[in-house]
Design a protein around this motif. Structure first.
Motif, PDB file in Angstrom:
ATOM      1  N   ASP A 122      -2.480   9.151  -2.937  1.00  0.00           N
ATOM      2  CA  ASP A 122      -2.760   9.063  -4.376  1.00  0.00           C
ATOM      3  C   ASP A 122      -1.585   9.545  -5.224  1.00  0.00           C
ATOM      4  O   ASP A 122      -1.303   8.978  -6.275  1.00  0.00           O
ATOM      5  CB  ASP A 122      -4.012   9.867  -4.731  1.00  0.00           C
ATOM      6  N   THR A 174      -6.446   0.877  -8.382  1.00  0.00           N
ATOM      7  CA  THR A 174      -7.646   0.815  -7.556  1.00  0.00           C
ATOM      8  C   THR A 174      -7.289   0.970  -6.082  1.00  0.00           C
ATOM      9  O   THR A 174      -6.135   0.790  -5.695  1.00  0.00           O
ATOM     10  CB  THR A 174      -8.368  -0.533  -7.744  1.00  0.00           C
ATOM     11  N   ASN A 175      -8.299   1.273  -5.286  1.00  0.00           N
ATOM     12  CA  ASN A 175      -8.083   1.310  -3.841  1.00  0.00           C
ATOM     13  C   ASN A 175      -8.302  -0.093  -3.268  1.00  0.00           C
ATOM     14  O   ASN A 175      -8.576  -1.036  -4.017  1.00  0.00           O
ATOM     15  CB  ASN A 175      -8.965   2.367  -3.167  1.00  0.00           C
ATOM     16  N   GLN A 176      -8.232  -0.233  -1.962  1.00  0.00           N
ATOM     17  CA  GLN A 176      -8.365  -1.547  -1.337  1.00  0.00           C
ATOM     18  C   GLN A 176      -9.756  -2.150  -1.522  1.00  0.00           C
ATOM     19  O   GLN A 176      -9.912  -3.365  -1.464  1.00  0.00           O
ATOM     20  CB  GLN A 176      -8.039  -1.454   0.157  1.00  0.00           C
ATOM     21  N   GLN A 177     -10.747  -1.321  -1.771  1.00  0.00           N
ATOM     22  CA  GLN A 177     -12.103  -1.812  -2.011  1.00  0.00           C
ATOM     23  C   GLN A 177     -12.343  -2.170  -3.476  1.00  0.00           C
ATOM     24  O   GLN A 177     -13.406  -2.642  -3.838  1.00  0.00           O
ATOM     25  CB  GLN A 177     -13.142  -0.773  -1.568  1.00  0.00           C
ATOM     26  N   GLY A 178     -11.357  -1.908  -4.331  1.00  0.00           N
ATOM     27  CA  GLY A 178     -11.472  -2.231  -5.751  1.00  0.00           C
ATOM     28  C   GLY A 178     -12.014  -1.110  -6.610  1.00  0.00           C
ATOM     29  O   GLY A 178     -12.214  -1.287  -7.803  1.00  0.00           O
ATOM     30  N   MET A 182       0.847  -1.183   0.000  1.00  0.00           N
ATOM     31  CA  MET A 182       0.000   0.000   0.000  1.00  0.00           C
ATOM     32  C   MET A 182       0.888   1.240   0.000  1.00  0.00           C
ATOM     33  O   MET A 182       1.899   1.285   0.699  1.00  0.00           O
ATOM     34  CB  MET A 182      -0.905  -0.020   1.223  1.00  0.00           C
TER      35      MET A 182
END
Length: 71
Positions: free
Chosen positions: A5, A38-42, A1
């Protein structure tokens, strides 16, 4: 991670550059190469898109038909 951004954007561009450096033919095979981040939630945060476009050869441009004259 990654930290934020901005760090993700830099990492995505660096990844694209390194990947294309080692496999430049991959860009010409499809004409487009992309990295989606993408973020951790997709959820999609941003996309880096690289395009390859052939320029027309001078003197070999396609002929364009003129519209029929009504005169």
């Amino acid at each position: 991670m990654l930290e934020d951004d901005a760090a993700a954007q830099i990492a995505a561009v660096a990844f694209a550059g390194e990947t294309l450096k080692h496999s430049p033919e991959s860009l010409w095979k499809k004409g487009q190469w992309r990295v989606e981040v993408t973020n951790q939630q997709g959820a999609l945060l941003f996309t880096v898109i690289t395009l390859a476009v052939d320029a027309p050869v001078p003197g070999k441009l396609p002929r364009i038909a003129s519209p029929a004259s009504n005169d």
